[in-house]
Design an enzyme around this catalytic site. Structure first.
Site, PDB file in Angstrom:
ATOM      1  N   SER A  29      45.614  52.042  75.123  1.00 33.78           N
ATOM      2  CA  SER A  29      44.752  52.954  74.301  1.00 33.78           C
ATOM      3  C   SER A  29      44.893  54.483  74.861  1.00 33.78           C
ATOM      4  O   SER A  29      45.313  55.453  74.208  1.00 33.78           O
ATOM      5  CB  SER A  29      43.364  52.634  73.943  1.00 33.78           C
ATOM      6  OG  SER A  29      43.359  51.315  73.308  1.00 33.78           O
TER       7      SER A  29
ATOM      8  N   THR B  69      35.961  47.650  73.467  1.00 37.40           N
ATOM      9  CA  THR B  69      36.584  46.234  73.446  1.00 37.40           C
ATOM     10  C   THR B  69      35.917  45.176  74.189  1.00 37.40           C
ATOM     11  O   THR B  69      34.754  45.477  74.418  1.00 37.40           O
ATOM     12  CB  THR B  69      38.195  46.440  73.872  1.00 37.40           C
ATOM     13  OG1 THR B  69      38.921  45.285  73.956  1.00 37.40           O
ATOM     14  CG2 THR B  69      38.141  46.993  75.450  1.00 37.40           C
TER      15      THR B  69
ATOM     16  N   LYS C  80      32.026  44.291  71.655  1.00 40.53           N
ATOM     17  CA  LYS C  80      32.224  44.844  70.246  1.00 40.53           C
ATOM     18  C   LYS C  80      30.981  44.476  69.342  1.00 40.53           C
ATOM     19  O   LYS C  80      30.538  45.152  68.571  1.00 40.53           O
ATOM     20  CB  LYS C  80      33.537  44.163  69.587  1.00 40.53           C
ATOM     21  CG  LYS C  80      34.419  44.767  70.035  1.00 40.53           C
ATOM     22  CD  LYS C  80      35.716  44.196  69.555  1.00 40.53           C
ATOM     23  CE  LYS C  80      37.141  44.782  69.981  1.00 40.53           C
ATOM     24  NZ  LYS C  80      38.508  44.114  69.501  1.00 40.53           N
TER      25      LYS C  80
ATOM     26  N   ASP D 125      40.113  47.677  63.634  1.00 42.09           N
ATOM     27  CA  ASP D 125      40.986  46.467  63.934  1.00 42.09           C
ATOM     28  C   ASP D 125      41.460  45.952  62.657  1.00 42.09           C
ATOM     29  O   ASP D 125      42.515  45.443  62.426  1.00 42.09           O
ATOM     30  CB  ASP D 125      40.207  45.348  64.832  1.00 42.09           C
ATOM     31  CG  ASP D 125      40.127  45.753  66.226  1.00 42.09           C
ATOM     32  OD1 ASP D 125      40.784  46.419  66.662  1.00 42.09           O
ATOM     33  OD2 ASP D 125      39.101  45.087  66.865  1.00 42.09           O
TER      34      ASP D 125
ATOM     35  N   GLY E 185      37.588  34.174  66.742  1.00 35.54           N
ATOM     36  CA  GLY E 185      36.799  35.141  67.668  1.00 35.54           C
ATOM     37  C   GLY E 185      36.748  36.377  66.731  1.00 35.54           C
ATOM     38  O   GLY E 185      36.716  36.326  65.668  1.00 35.54           O
TER      39      GLY E 185
HETATM   40  P1  NAP Z   1      37.587  36.160  71.426  1.00 37.42           P
HETATM   41  O1  NAP Z   1      36.562  36.674  70.406  1.00 37.42           O
HETATM   42  O2  NAP Z   1      37.225  35.886  72.807  1.00 37.42           O
HETATM   43  O3  NAP Z   1      38.305  34.888  70.650  1.00 37.42           O
HETATM   44  C1  NAP Z   1      39.436  34.245  70.960  1.00 37.42           C
HETATM   45  C2  NAP Z   1      39.617  33.011  70.256  1.00 37.42           C
HETATM   46  O4  NAP Z   1      40.783  32.660  70.950  1.00 37.42           O
HETATM   47  C3  NAP Z   1      38.835  32.027  69.994  1.00 37.42           C
HETATM   48  O5  NAP Z   1      38.820  31.577  68.697  1.00 37.42           O
HETATM   49  C4  NAP Z   1      39.187  30.941  71.048  1.00 37.42           C
HETATM   50  O6  NAP Z   1      38.860  29.421  70.721  1.00 37.42           O
HETATM   51  C5  NAP Z   1      40.674  31.275  71.065  1.00 37.42           C
HETATM   52  N1  NAP Z   1      41.160  30.845  72.335  1.00 37.42           N
HETATM   53  C6  NAP Z   1      41.330  31.262  73.617  1.00 37.42           C
HETATM   54  N2  NAP Z   1      41.901  30.743  74.321  1.00 37.42           N
HETATM   55  C7  NAP Z   1      42.421  29.715  73.718  1.00 37.42           C
HETATM   56  C8  NAP Z   1      43.564  28.716  74.191  1.00 37.42           C
HETATM   57  N3  NAP Z   1      43.832  28.437  75.440  1.00 37.42           N
HETATM   58  N4  NAP Z   1      43.978  27.695  73.090  1.00 37.42           N
HETATM   59  C9  NAP Z   1      43.343  27.832  71.969  1.00 37.42           C
HETATM   60  N5  NAP Z   1      42.517  28.656  71.484  1.00 37.42           N
HETATM   61  C10 NAP Z   1      42.159  29.580  72.356  1.00 37.42           C
HETATM   62  O7  NAP Z   1      38.861  37.318  71.450  1.00 37.42           O
HETATM   63  P2  NAP Z   1      39.134  38.322  70.031  1.00 37.42           P
HETATM   64  O8  NAP Z   1      38.322  39.673  70.344  1.00 37.42           O
HETATM   65  O9  NAP Z   1      39.192  37.843  68.852  1.00 37.42           O
HETATM   66  O10 NAP Z   1      40.705  38.948  70.590  1.00 37.42           O
HETATM   67  C11 NAP Z   1      41.543  37.835  70.639  1.00 37.42           C
HETATM   68  C12 NAP Z   1      42.981  38.571  70.858  1.00 37.42           C
HETATM   69  O11 NAP Z   1      43.221  39.649  70.010  1.00 37.42           O
HETATM   70  C13 NAP Z   1      42.763  39.077  72.363  1.00 37.42           C
HETATM   71  O12 NAP Z   1      44.445  38.935  72.794  1.00 37.42           O
HETATM   72  C14 NAP Z   1      43.038  40.755  71.914  1.00 37.42           C
HETATM   73  O13 NAP Z   1      43.875  41.295  72.743  1.00 37.42           O
HETATM   74  C15 NAP Z   1      43.709  40.608  70.744  1.00 37.42           C
HETATM   75  N6  NAP Z   1      43.536  41.875  69.921  1.00 37.42           N
HETATM   76  C16 NAP Z   1      44.553  42.629  69.456  1.00 37.42           C
HETATM   77  C17 NAP Z   1      44.443  43.722  68.724  1.00 37.42           C
HETATM   78  C18 NAP Z   1      45.442  44.924  68.259  1.00 37.42           C
HETATM   79  O14 NAP Z   1      45.513  45.774  68.074  1.00 37.42           O
HETATM   80  N7  NAP Z   1      46.550  44.159  68.385  1.00 37.42           N
HETATM   81  C19 NAP Z   1      43.161  44.188  68.335  1.00 37.42           C
HETATM   82  C20 NAP Z   1      41.838  43.264  68.314  1.00 37.42           C
HETATM   83  C21 NAP Z   1      42.346  42.262  69.589  1.00 37.42           C
HETATM   84  P3  NAP Z   1      37.709  28.845  70.917  1.00 37.42           P
HETATM   85  O15 NAP Z   1      36.498  29.435  69.994  1.00 37.42           O
HETATM   86  O16 NAP Z   1      37.754  27.306  70.961  1.00 37.42           O
HETATM   87  O17 NAP Z   1      37.148  29.342  72.464  1.00 37.42           O
END
Ligand code: NAP
Length: 269
Positions: free
Chosen positions: A21, A64, A68, A104, A129
């Site tokens: 960012s 982040t 959030k 997002d 998530g």
């Molecule tokens: P989060 O709230 O922590 O949710 C993570 C999700 O991933 C949960 O559903 C979790 O499943 C699952 N997960 C994690 N490890 C796993 C594994 N080893 N096997 C299977 N499922 C797994 O995270 P978030 O805020 O949604 O962010 C997720 C990703 O999006 C991050 O990498 C972040 O950097 C990315 N992101 C990108 C942008 C962009 O602009 N490109 C914007 C926002 C976020 P469980 O429920 O089973 O734990």
């Protein structure tokens, strides 16, 4: 030139790790000639960070993991979309009032719209998530017929209830046959770029496949998607658009998209 007029922006989160960012926003400020700077504040002290924002007149903050959702009750106002999603990734300081937004979801939507129509499509979201919640909410609003797949069934069902859609296990993904697949988990992210939750047979020619991960630029999932004749969309496109929307909210100016994109791509390489 940093001087007494310089406006301060930044990102708060813990850990911040590989955040791009600062590269994105500083490139934007420079491109439009704004006297502003964007810094990375790695902090677990959310309350203290917001007190600092008010006291020091920080103009805008990206928010982040893990702040959030927790940030919402600490703000003066949350816009309609962020309130419905239940997560804020952007705070704007408007004359001392802290206003929360969520870019997002809009970023993901713009990235998808560049490649496909959405209404009436069958969509699969992998993960339950914050990113899945934001993207799922807007896809539903666009008329996508959603299914959710998640590792933990409890979390998956809770989000599926919120989105009013079916929930399957990761093992059942092959049965869904979506037109559109959005991968929202951190699986496949640096430093484990060989991990992937999808099997080649889950990916059919013509399917739109978006990964929210942008480091590496082409995840294993996106490589498989390309090889199988799908339409791949990198998390970088979503990241660029969510950042561009933040810039628009904070400055009221049209984001200098190509300067932002060049800076981020160079930093990733
Ligand atoms: P989060 O709230 O922590 O949710 C993570 C999700 O991933 C949960 O559903 C979790 O499943 C699952 N997960 C994690 N490890 C796993 C594994 N080893 N096997 C299977 N499922 C797994 O995270 P978030 O805020 O949604 O962010 C997720 C990703 O999006 C991050 O990498 C972040 O950097 C990315 N992101 C990108 C942008 C962009 O602009 N490109 C914007 C926002 C976020 P469980 O429920 O089973 O734990």
């Amino acid at each position: 030139m940093i001087d007494r007029q310089t406006q301060l922006y930044g990102v708060i989160g813990y850990p911040l790790g590989h955040t791009l960012s600062p590269v994105l926003h500083n490139a934007a400020f420079q491109a439009v000639g704004l006297n502003a700077v964007y810094l990375a504040f790695e902090t677990g002290d959310l309350r203290g960070a917001l007190a600092g924002m008010r006291a020091l007149g920080i103009r805008g903050l990206s928010v982040t993991i893990p702040h959030k959702t927790a940030v919402i009750p600490l703000l003066d106002e949350v816009d309609e979309l962020a309130e419905k999603i239940g997560a804020v990734n952007t705070i704007s300081n408007r004359e001392g009032r802290l206003i929360g937004s969520n870019t997002d979801a809009l970023g993901a939507l713009k990235a998808l719209h560049e490649k496909t129509e959405l209404a009436g499509k069958r969509g699969l979201i992998v993960g339950a998530g914050g990113a899945a919640r934001a993207i799922g909410f807007l896809l539903k609003e666009q008329g996508v017929r959603l299914t959710l797949a998640n590792r933990s069934q409890e979390k998956g069902k809770a989000l599926a209830d919120f989105l009013d859609c079916p929930c399957v296990s990761l093992e059942e993904i092959g049965k869904v046959q979506p037109d559109l697949l959005v991968q929202t988990t951190p699986v496949g992210m640096f430093p484990r770029p060989d991990d992937c939750l999808l099997k080649p047979k889950d990916l059919k020619k013509g399917m739109v496949v978006m990964d929210v991960i942008y480091n590496p630029l082409e995840t294993r999932l996106l490589r498989l998607a390309r090889e199988r004749g799908c339409i791949p969309i990198s998390g970088l496109t979503m990241f660029m658009h969510q950042g561009a929307e933040q810039f628009r909210l904070w400055t009221g100016l049209e984001p200098p998209f190509s300067a932002m994109s060049q800076a981020v791509t160079a930093a990733l390489k």
